[in-house]
Design a protein around this motif. Structure first.
Motif, short mmCIF file in Angstrom:
data_model
loop_
_atom_site.label_atom_id
_atom_site.label_comp_id
_atom_site.label_asym_id
_atom_site.label_seq_id
_atom_site.Cartn_x
_atom_site.Cartn_y
_atom_site.Cartn_z
N ASN A 110 0.71 -1.35 0.10
CA ASN A 110 0.03 0.10 0.00
C ASN A 110 1.01 1.33 0.04
OD1 ASN A 110 -2.38 -1.37 0.22
ND2 ASN A 110 -2.04 -1.87 2.41
N LYS A 111 2.12 1.16 -0.32
CA LYS A 111 3.06 2.22 0.01
C LYS A 111 2.60 3.24 -0.97
CE LYS A 111 8.11 3.44 -0.55
NZ LYS A 111 9.38 2.88 -0.93
N ASP A 112 2.13 3.30 -2.30
CA ASP A 112 1.94 4.38 -3.05
C ASP A 112 0.54 4.99 -2.60
OD1 ASP A 112 3.79 3.97 -4.90
OD2 ASP A 112 2.70 2.71 -6.40
N ALA A 113 -0.45 4.27 -1.84
CA ALA A 113 -1.79 4.88 -1.55
C ALA A 113 -1.25 5.60 -0.21
CB ALA A 113 -2.53 3.70 -1.12
N GLN A 114 -0.53 5.13 0.48
CA GLN A 114 -0.08 5.85 1.75
C GLN A 114 0.47 7.27 1.41
OE1 GLN A 114 -1.47 5.20 4.39
NE2 GLN A 114 -1.05 3.33 5.51
N LEU A 115 1.41 6.99 0.48
CA LEU A 115 2.31 8.39 0.01
C LEU A 115 1.24 9.37 -0.56
CD1 LEU A 115 5.54 6.95 -1.61
CD2 LEU A 115 5.26 8.11 0.46
N ASN A 116 0.24 9.04 -1.18
CA ASN A 116 -0.66 9.86 -1.80
C ASN A 116 -1.36 10.67 -0.75
OD1 ASN A 116 -0.03 9.56 -4.56
ND2 ASN A 116 -1.49 7.92 -4.75
N ARG A 117 -1.79 9.73 0.46
CA ARG A 117 -2.56 10.55 1.48
C ARG A 117 -1.61 11.19 2.30
NH1 ARG A 117 -3.90 4.48 2.20
NH2 ARG A 117 -5.93 4.61 1.69
N LEU A 118 -0.36 10.96 2.22
CA LEU A 118 0.59 11.77 2.95
C LEU A 118 1.00 13.09 2.56
CD1 LEU A 118 3.02 9.28 4.37
CD2 LEU A 118 1.45 10.70 6.05
N ARG A 119 1.07 13.01 1.12
CA ARG A 119 0.93 14.34 0.28
C ARG A 119 -0.22 15.34 0.39
NH1 ARG A 119 3.36 10.28 -3.71
NH2 ARG A 119 5.63 10.56 -3.51
N ARG A 120 -1.34 14.78 0.42
CA ARG A 120 -2.73 15.53 0.60
C ARG A 120 -2.47 16.12 1.86
NH1 ARG A 120 -5.57 11.07 -1.81
NH2 ARG A 120 -6.01 10.00 0.21
N ILE A 121 -2.19 15.53 2.81
CA ILE A 121 -2.02 16.14 4.34
C ILE A 121 -0.90 16.99 4.35
CG2 ILE A 121 -1.37 15.64 6.64
CD1 ILE A 121 -2.43 12.53 6.24
N GLU A 122 -0.05 16.96 3.66
CA GLU A 122 1.00 18.07 3.47
C GLU A 122 0.43 19.17 2.80
OE1 GLU A 122 5.45 18.44 1.63
OE2 GLU A 122 4.38 17.11 0.66
N GLY A 123 -0.45 19.06 1.94
CA GLY A 123 -1.20 20.15 1.18
C GLY A 123 -2.04 20.86 2.26
N GLN A 124 -2.72 20.00 3.02
CA GLN A 124 -3.60 20.45 3.97
C GLN A 124 -2.94 21.52 5.08
OE1 GLN A 124 -5.42 16.66 5.24
NE2 GLN A 124 -7.29 17.92 5.27
N LEU A 138 -9.60 25.97 12.94
CA LEU A 138 -9.62 24.91 13.71
C LEU A 138 -10.46 23.64 13.04
CD1 LEU A 138 -10.59 26.56 17.07
CD2 LEU A 138 -8.46 25.31 16.57
N THR A 139 -11.30 24.07 12.27
CA THR A 139 -12.02 22.93 11.35
C THR A 139 -10.96 22.29 10.43
OG1 THR A 139 -14.16 24.11 11.44
CG2 THR A 139 -13.89 22.49 9.73
N GLN A 140 -10.14 23.06 9.82
CA GLN A 140 -9.08 22.45 9.01
C GLN A 140 -8.16 21.47 9.44
OE1 GLN A 140 -9.62 22.19 5.54
NE2 GLN A 140 -11.54 22.96 6.16
N VAL A 141 -7.83 21.99 10.97
CA VAL A 141 -6.72 21.23 11.82
C VAL A 141 -7.53 19.86 12.12
CG1 VAL A 141 -5.67 21.39 13.91
CG2 VAL A 141 -5.63 23.35 12.71
N SER A 142 -8.61 19.95 12.16
CA SER A 142 -9.36 18.58 12.82
C SER A 142 -9.16 17.75 11.49
CB SER A 142 -10.71 18.93 13.08
OG SER A 142 -11.46 17.69 13.47
N ALA A 143 -9.61 18.15 10.52
CA ALA A 143 -9.63 17.20 9.19
C ALA A 143 -8.24 16.96 8.87
CB ALA A 143 -9.93 18.20 7.78
N ALA A 144 -7.20 17.58 9.03
CA ALA A 144 -5.56 17.09 8.91
C ALA A 144 -5.41 16.20 9.96
CB ALA A 144 -4.75 18.42 9.21
N THR A 145 -5.81 16.28 11.20
CA THR A 145 -5.69 15.35 12.36
C THR A 145 -6.37 14.20 11.82
OG1 THR A 145 -5.44 17.10 13.97
CG2 THR A 145 -6.05 15.09 14.80
N LYS A 146 -7.72 14.07 11.63
CA LYS A 146 -8.38 13.00 11.33
C LYS A 146 -7.68 12.02 9.92
CE LYS A 146 -11.73 13.16 14.03
NZ LYS A 146 -11.44 12.46 15.39
N ALA A 147 -7.05 12.83 9.08
CA ALA A 147 -6.49 12.17 8.02
C ALA A 147 -5.11 11.59 8.45
CB ALA A 147 -5.97 13.28 6.94
N LEU A 148 -4.36 12.27 9.40
CA LEU A 148 -3.19 11.64 9.94
C LEU A 148 -3.63 10.31 10.61
CD1 LEU A 148 -0.94 14.55 11.14
CD2 LEU A 148 -0.26 12.73 9.53
#
Length: 103
Positions: free
Chosen positions: A18-32, A50-60
Motif C-alpha cells: 500500500n506504499k503508493d496509497a500511503q504516500l498519496n495520503r501523506l502528500r494530501r495531508i502535506e497540502g492541507q 480549527l475545522t481544517q486542523v481537525s480534518a488534517a488530524t483525522k487524515a493523519l
C-alpha cells in the motif's frame, strides 16, 4: 521525539503493498498543512482554521490506522511461527496503539 530504529520483516515493511496509497495520503495531508499556513498568514477566522486542523488530524489518524493494520496483517503473520518474535511484535503493536490513543 526520537525515532526508534527497527527492522522490517523478511518481505519488507507491512505497508509495502500500500506504499503508493500511503504516500498519496501523506502528500494530501502535506497540502492541507500548507493550506493551514496560508489561512493563518491571511488572518482567516479561527473556527475555520480549527475545522481544517481537525480534518488534517483525522487524515493523519487514518494513515496511522492503515499502517497499524498493515503491520498486524504482515508482521504478526510472519512472526506467528516464533512465539518470542510474535510476543515482541504484539508488544510493539500495543505500544503503537497506546501512543495513538494518547495523542
Amino acid at each position: 521525539m526520537a525515532l526508534e530504529e527497527t527492522t522490517a520483516g523478511p518481505a519488507g515493511p507491512g505497508y509495502v503493498n500500500n506504499k503508493d496509497a500511503q504516500l498519496n495520503r501523506l502528500r494530501r495531508i502535506e497540502g492541507q498543512v500548507r493550506g493551514l499556513q496560508r489561512m493563518v498568514d491571511a488572518d482567516a477566522y479561527c473556527i475555520d482554521i480549527l475545522t481544517q486542523v481537525s480534518a488534517a488530524t483525522k487524515a493523519l489518524e487514518a494513515v496511522a490506522l492503515g499502517l497499524l493494520e498493515d503491520h498486524l496483517r504482515h508482521c504478526l503473520a510472519h512472526a506467528s511461527n516464533d512465539p518470542a518474535q510474535l510476543d515482541q511484535k504484539v508488544t510493539e503493536a500495543s505500544a503503537a496503539v497506546a501512543r495513538l490513543i494518547r495523542s
